[in-house]
Design an enzyme around this catalytic site. Structure first.
Site, PDB file in Angstrom:
ATOM      1  N   TYR A  73      -0.157  -1.018  10.123  1.00 14.75           N
ATOM      2  CA  TYR A  73      -0.343  -1.579   8.943  1.00 14.75           C
ATOM      3  C   TYR A  73       0.792  -1.319   7.826  1.00 14.75           C
ATOM      4  CZ  TYR A  73      -3.255  -2.086   4.473  1.00 14.75           C
ATOM      5  OH  TYR A  73      -3.814  -2.422   3.336  1.00 14.75           O
TER       6      TYR A  73
ATOM      7  N   LYS B 137       3.227  -4.202   6.006  1.00 14.01           N
ATOM      8  CA  LYS B 137       3.373  -4.123   4.510  1.00 14.01           C
ATOM      9  C   LYS B 137       4.783  -3.888   4.042  1.00 14.01           C
ATOM     10  CE  LYS B 137      -0.871  -4.444   3.219  1.00 14.01           C
ATOM     11  NZ  LYS B 137      -1.129  -5.905   2.290  1.00 14.01           N
TER      12      LYS B 137
ATOM     13  N   HIS C  11     -12.722   3.030   3.596  1.00 12.52           N
ATOM     14  CA  HIS C  11     -12.055   4.169   3.167  1.00 12.52           C
ATOM     15  C   HIS C  11     -12.887   5.347   2.529  1.00 12.52           C
ATOM     16  CE1 HIS C  11      -8.882   0.898   2.383  1.00 12.52           C
ATOM     17  NE2 HIS C  11      -8.330   1.776   2.911  1.00 12.52           N
TER      18      HIS C  11
ATOM     19  N   SER D 119       1.000  -1.181  -0.053  1.00 12.84           N
ATOM     20  CA  SER D 119      -0.109   0.067   0.020  1.00 12.84           C
ATOM     21  C   SER D 119       0.993   1.173  -0.195  1.00 12.84           C
ATOM     22  CB  SER D 119      -0.721   0.019   1.246  1.00 12.84           C
ATOM     23  OG  SER D 119      -1.208   1.241   1.591  1.00 12.84           O
ATOM     24  N   SER D 120       0.240   2.375  -0.318  1.00  9.93           N
ATOM     25  CA  SER D 120       1.128   3.509  -0.722  1.00  9.93           C
ATOM     26  C   SER D 120       1.442   4.064   0.907  1.00  9.93           C
ATOM     27  CB  SER D 120       0.199   4.559  -1.406  1.00  9.93           C
ATOM     28  OG  SER D 120      -0.960   4.839  -0.748  1.00  9.93           O
ATOM     29  N   CYS D 121       0.723   3.573   1.853  1.00 11.32           N
ATOM     30  CA  CYS D 121       1.139   3.960   3.109  1.00 11.32           C
ATOM     31  C   CYS D 121       2.459   3.657   3.852  1.00 11.32           C
ATOM     32  CB  CYS D 121      -0.124   3.815   4.268  1.00 11.32           C
ATOM     33  SG  CYS D 121      -0.300   2.076   4.432  1.00 11.32           S
TER      34      CYS D 121
HETATM   35  N1  LIG Z   1      -8.539  -0.985  -0.713  1.00 15.56           N
HETATM   36  C1  LIG Z   1      -7.606  -0.266  -0.940  1.00 15.56           C
HETATM   37  O1  LIG Z   1      -7.641   0.986  -0.991  1.00 15.56           O
HETATM   38  C2  LIG Z   1      -6.126  -0.583  -0.995  1.00 15.56           C
HETATM   39  C3  LIG Z   1      -5.103   0.265  -1.214  1.00 15.56           C
HETATM   40  C4  LIG Z   1      -3.956  -0.185  -1.378  1.00 15.56           C
HETATM   41  C5  LIG Z   1      -3.578  -1.368  -1.495  1.00 15.56           C
HETATM   42  N2  LIG Z   1      -4.780  -2.502  -0.969  1.00 15.56           N
HETATM   43  C6  LIG Z   1      -4.330  -3.742  -0.735  1.00 15.56           C
HETATM   44  O2  LIG Z   1      -4.853  -4.634  -1.421  1.00 15.56           O
HETATM   45  C7  LIG Z   1      -5.232  -5.997  -0.621  1.00 15.56           C
HETATM   46  C8  LIG Z   1      -6.904  -6.313  -0.916  1.00 15.56           C
HETATM   47  O3  LIG Z   1      -7.451  -5.289  -0.132  1.00 15.56           O
HETATM   48  P1  LIG Z   1      -9.250  -5.237  -0.338  1.00 15.56           P
HETATM   49  O4  LIG Z   1      -9.460  -3.548  -0.452  1.00 15.56           O
HETATM   50  O5  LIG Z   1      -9.528  -6.037  -1.315  1.00 15.56           O
HETATM   51  O6  LIG Z   1      -9.484  -5.625   0.831  1.00 15.56           O
HETATM   52  P2  LIG Z   1     -10.999  -6.442   1.218  1.00 15.56           P
HETATM   53  O7  LIG Z   1     -11.904  -6.068   0.449  1.00 15.56           O
HETATM   54  O8  LIG Z   1     -11.006  -6.193   2.630  1.00 15.56           O
HETATM   55  O9  LIG Z   1     -10.477  -7.918   1.103  1.00 15.56           O
HETATM   56  C9  LIG Z   1      -9.437  -8.463   1.918  1.00 15.56           C
HETATM   57  C10 LIG Z   1      -9.611  -9.955   1.637  1.00 15.56           C
HETATM   58  O10 LIG Z   1      -8.495 -10.688   2.454  1.00 15.56           O
HETATM   59  C11 LIG Z   1      -9.472 -11.864   3.221  1.00 15.56           C
HETATM   60  N3  LIG Z   1      -8.800 -12.103   4.494  1.00 15.56           N
HETATM   61  C12 LIG Z   1      -8.545 -11.208   5.499  1.00 15.56           C
HETATM   62  N4  LIG Z   1      -7.833 -11.805   6.442  1.00 15.56           N
HETATM   63  C13 LIG Z   1      -8.312 -13.152   6.156  1.00 15.56           C
HETATM   64  C14 LIG Z   1      -7.650 -14.549   6.762  1.00 15.56           C
HETATM   65  N5  LIG Z   1      -7.278 -14.491   7.939  1.00 15.56           N
HETATM   66  N6  LIG Z   1      -7.777 -15.750   6.148  1.00 15.56           N
HETATM   67  C15 LIG Z   1      -8.449 -15.679   4.819  1.00 15.56           C
HETATM   68  N7  LIG Z   1      -8.656 -14.665   4.086  1.00 15.56           N
HETATM   69  C16 LIG Z   1      -8.695 -13.417   4.858  1.00 15.56           C
HETATM   70  C17 LIG Z   1     -10.796 -11.203   3.351  1.00 15.56           C
HETATM   71  O11 LIG Z   1     -11.669 -12.633   3.491  1.00 15.56           O
HETATM   72  P3  LIG Z   1     -13.155 -12.380   3.869  1.00 15.56           P
HETATM   73  O12 LIG Z   1     -13.802 -12.191   2.603  1.00 15.56           O
HETATM   74  O13 LIG Z   1     -13.347 -13.577   4.407  1.00 15.56           O
HETATM   75  O14 LIG Z   1     -13.246 -11.292   4.865  1.00 15.56           O
HETATM   76  C18 LIG Z   1     -10.824 -10.562   2.044  1.00 15.56           C
HETATM   77  O15 LIG Z   1     -11.179 -11.573   1.106  1.00 15.56           O
HETATM   78  C19 LIG Z   1      -4.735  -5.854   0.626  1.00 15.56           C
HETATM   79  O16 LIG Z   1      -3.364  -6.380   0.578  1.00 15.56           O
HETATM   80  C20 LIG Z   1      -4.791  -4.246   0.407  1.00 15.56           C
HETATM   81  O17 LIG Z   1      -3.493  -3.895   1.555  1.00 15.56           O
HETATM   82  C21 LIG Z   1      -5.895  -2.041  -0.929  1.00 15.56           C
HETATM   83  C1  LIG Z   2      -5.100   2.855   1.333  1.00 15.86           C
HETATM   84  C2  LIG Z   2      -5.201   3.178   2.830  1.00 15.86           C
HETATM   85  O1  LIG Z   2      -5.239   4.543   3.227  1.00 15.86           O
HETATM   86  C3  LIG Z   2      -5.522   4.674   4.503  1.00 15.86           C
HETATM   87  O2  LIG Z   2      -5.023   6.100   4.722  1.00 15.86           O
HETATM   88  P1  LIG Z   2      -5.890   7.166   4.079  1.00 15.86           P
HETATM   89  O3  LIG Z   2      -5.608   7.444   2.947  1.00 15.86           O
HETATM   90  O4  LIG Z   2      -5.635   8.290   5.022  1.00 15.86           O
HETATM   91  O5  LIG Z   2      -7.514   6.425   4.082  1.00 15.86           O
HETATM   92  P2  LIG Z   2      -9.010   6.783   4.039  1.00 15.86           P
HETATM   93  O6  LIG Z   2      -9.582   6.488   5.206  1.00 15.86           O
HETATM   94  O7  LIG Z   2      -9.554   6.658   2.653  1.00 15.86           O
HETATM   95  O8  LIG Z   2      -9.197   8.756   4.360  1.00 15.86           O
HETATM   96  C4  LIG Z   2      -8.453   9.577   3.249  1.00 15.86           C
HETATM   97  C5  LIG Z   2      -8.881  10.980   3.742  1.00 15.86           C
HETATM   98  O9  LIG Z   2     -10.398  11.135   3.635  1.00 15.86           O
HETATM   99  C6  LIG Z   2     -10.654  11.860   4.893  1.00 15.86           C
HETATM  100  N1  LIG Z   2     -12.546  11.450   4.983  1.00 15.86           N
HETATM  101  C7  LIG Z   2     -13.453  12.336   4.890  1.00 15.86           C
HETATM  102  N2  LIG Z   2     -14.389  11.819   5.160  1.00 15.86           N
HETATM  103  C8  LIG Z   2     -14.220  10.307   5.486  1.00 15.86           C
HETATM  104  C9  LIG Z   2     -15.145   9.277   5.805  1.00 15.86           C
HETATM  105  O10 LIG Z   2     -16.265   9.524   5.927  1.00 15.86           O
HETATM  106  N3  LIG Z   2     -14.176   8.113   5.912  1.00 15.86           N
HETATM  107  C10 LIG Z   2     -13.021   8.087   5.597  1.00 15.86           C
HETATM  108  N4  LIG Z   2     -12.491   6.822   5.910  1.00 15.86           N
HETATM  109  N5  LIG Z   2     -12.126   8.965   5.436  1.00 15.86           N
HETATM  110  C11 LIG Z   2     -12.685  10.219   5.338  1.00 15.86           C
HETATM  111  C12 LIG Z   2      -9.839  11.242   6.009  1.00 15.86           C
HETATM  112  O11 LIG Z   2     -10.062  12.262   6.881  1.00 15.86           O
HETATM  113  C13 LIG Z   2      -8.523  11.153   5.189  1.00 15.86           C
HETATM  114  O12 LIG Z   2      -8.207  12.697   5.371  1.00 15.86           O
HETATM  115  C14 LIG Z   2      -4.794   3.791   5.475  1.00 15.86           C
HETATM  116  O13 LIG Z   2      -5.339   4.005   6.737  1.00 15.86           O
HETATM  117  C15 LIG Z   2      -4.524   2.453   5.045  1.00 15.86           C
HETATM  118  O14 LIG Z   2      -3.577   2.048   5.802  1.00 15.86           O
HETATM  119  C16 LIG Z   2      -4.343   2.062   3.807  1.00 15.86           C
HETATM  120  O15 LIG Z   2      -3.144   2.321   3.365  1.00 15.86           O
END
Ligand SMILES: NC(=O)c1ccc[n+]([C@@H]2O[C@H](COP(=O)([O-])OP(=O)(O)OC[C@H]3O[C@@H](n4cnc5c(N)ncnc54)[C@H](OP(=O)(O)O)[C@@H]3O)[C@@H](O)[C@H]2O)c1
Ligand SMILES: C[C@@H]1O[C@H](OP(=O)(O)OP(=O)(O)OC[C@H]2O[C@@H](n3cnc4c(=O)[nH]c(N)nc43)[C@H](O)[C@@H]2O)[C@@H](O)[C@H](O)[C@@H]1O
Length: 322
Positions: free
Chosen positions: A141, A145, A184, A112-114
């Site tokens: 987190y 990562k 998010h 992740s970009s974090c």
């Molecule tokens: N979403 C973003 O903005 C974002 C940004 C950057 C990187 N990523 C990366 O992309 C990847 C997937 O993220 P996502 O957004 O798709 O998340 P997600 O929708 O929450 O999906 C996560 C998946 O992991 C599975 N999982 C978690 N713990 C598990 C365990 N103990 N055993 C088996 N399966 C498990 C979950 O299973 P269940 O369905 O059973 O819960 C789910 O299918 C992660 O590595 C994340 O860091 C996501």
């Molecule tokens: C991709 C993910 O990015 C995550 O950081 P991060 O960009 O701040 O993730 P977000 O939760 O998407 O929040 C991004 C920005 O949106 C604002 N925001 C405004 N309204 C809302 C709301 O209703 N919900 C949420 N969630 N945010 C909100 C939040 O305060 C923050 O400045 C990391 O915590 C994870 O580790 C991961 O890396």
């Protein structure tokens, strides 16, 4: 991109196939002529080391996509530091080590970009890793990562396996998590705007100041980039995956409101964290391969909202997650 690795007729294990990213990767892999292997969490809990070793040894995948993780937005990361650090460390160490034991030749780890320092230069190049302190709301987190990408690099250096890492920016799209506390920003704002519109409310509240900037990528573009990297990238260093453009959160909220059709006022909740002020990645390493995203932010949001409306009506959207 020049293909170095063909997925045709390969057995590919997608860990996390029910999640937003994993399900997009499964959709994208259907074009590659490979056999896709999956396991639900009830069949295989990835925190169980011996279970993971056994499952992978029995199925013998050729390649692994590690898209399973404990995932959440800024508040979830800040509220559950132990879960985010422990679960992510154990999932990635189990899957990467078991893959090596079973002679899996190719693996892509999703970070992740974090991972980058809170005040990294913008846009953030890959070599900004480990050059400064992390953003406190998600350092747990981020540390997991960073360990995952280092583990891939270490196995590559010590054992010569082709394990690579991609660092996606903030993603959104079909299959997202719409839990108001744990999601998010895009799915949260989409749901808030949708519910406010239906209820005829005049206000919508966003967290923080609205000034932080974020880079967003539609999950189908992210999945396409991952599959491209799987086929064409074989380097020691990780690769940033993003759109190369960012937007302030208040502007994003206005865009989401217009896509949803919510016309009321947008207010701030200053008691909620802003997180890192800006997180735009330098995507030149990826773009040099010729890869580009297909979705503009607005059309991506329209696609995500169409998915949300359809699935929320059928009771199939994730509104409350564990
Ligand atoms: N979403 C973003 O903005 C974002 C940004 C950057 C990187 N990523 C990366 O992309 C990847 C997937 O993220 P996502 O957004 O798709 O998340 P997600 O929708 O929450 O999906 C996560 C998946 O992991 C599975 N999982 C978690 N713990 C598990 C365990 N103990 N055993 C088996 N399966 C498990 C979950 O299973 P269940 O369905 O059973 O819960 C789910 O299918 C992660 O590595 C994340 O860091 C996501
Ligand atoms: C991709 C993910 O990015 C995550 O950081 P991060 O960009 O701040 O993730 P977000 O939760 O998407 O929040 C991004 C920005 O949106 C604002 N925001 C405004 N309204 C809302 C709301 O209703 N919900 C949420 N969630 N945010 C909100 C939040 O305060 C923050 O400045 C990391 O915590 C994870 O580790 C991961 O890396």
């Amino acid at each position: 991109m020049t293909d170095l690795y063909s997925l045709k007729n390969k057995r590919v294990f997608v860990a996390g196939h029910r999640g937003m990213v994993g399900s997009a990767i499964v959709r994208r892999l259907k074009d590659e002529g490979c056999e896709i292997l999956t396991a639900s969490r009830s069949e295989l809990d990835l925190r169980d080391q011996s279970g993971v070793r056994r499952w992978i040894a029995e199925r013998k995948p050729d390649a692994v996509v590690l898209a399973a993780a404990k995932v959440g937005g800024i508040l979830a990361n800040d509220t559950y530091p132990a879960d985010f650090l422990y679960e992510n460390l154990v999932i990635e160490t189990n899957v990467i080590e078991a893959s090596f034991r079973s002679e899996v030749g190719k693996l892509i780890f999703l970070g992740s970009s974090c991972i980058y320092p809170k005040f990294a230069p913008q846009p953030i190049p890959e070599d900004a890793l480990l050059t400064g302190p992390l953003e406190p709301t998600n350092e747990w987190y981020a540390i997991a990562k960073i360990a995952g990408l280092k583990l891939c690099q270490a196995y590559r250096r010590q054992h010569g396996v082709d394990y690579i890492s991609a660092m996606p920016t903030n993603l959104y799209g079909p299959g997202d998590n719409f839990d108001l506390e744990k999601s998010h920003v895009i799915p949260a704002l989409m749901r808030k705007a949708h519910e406010a519109k239906l209820a005829g409310e005049k206000q919508l509240t966003i967290w923080g100041s609205g000034t932080p900037k974020r880079e967003f990528l539609h999950v189908d573009d992210a999945a396409d980039a991952m599959v491209s990297l799987l086929k064409s990238y074989s380097g020691d260093g990780h690769v940033n995956v993003g759109s190369g453009e960012d937007i302030a959160i208040l502007e994003l909220a206005k865009l989401v409101a217009s896509v949803v059709g919510f016309e009321g006022e947008i207010r701030n909740d200053p008691t909620k964290p802003d997180g890192t002020p800006r997180k735009l990645m330098d995507v030149s390493r990826l773009f040099e391969t010729g890869w580009r995203p297909k979705y503009e932010l607005k059309t991506g949001l329209e696609d995500a909202y169409a998915w949300f409306r359809e699935h929320v009506e059928k009771g199939e959207a994730r509104l409350n997650v564990a």
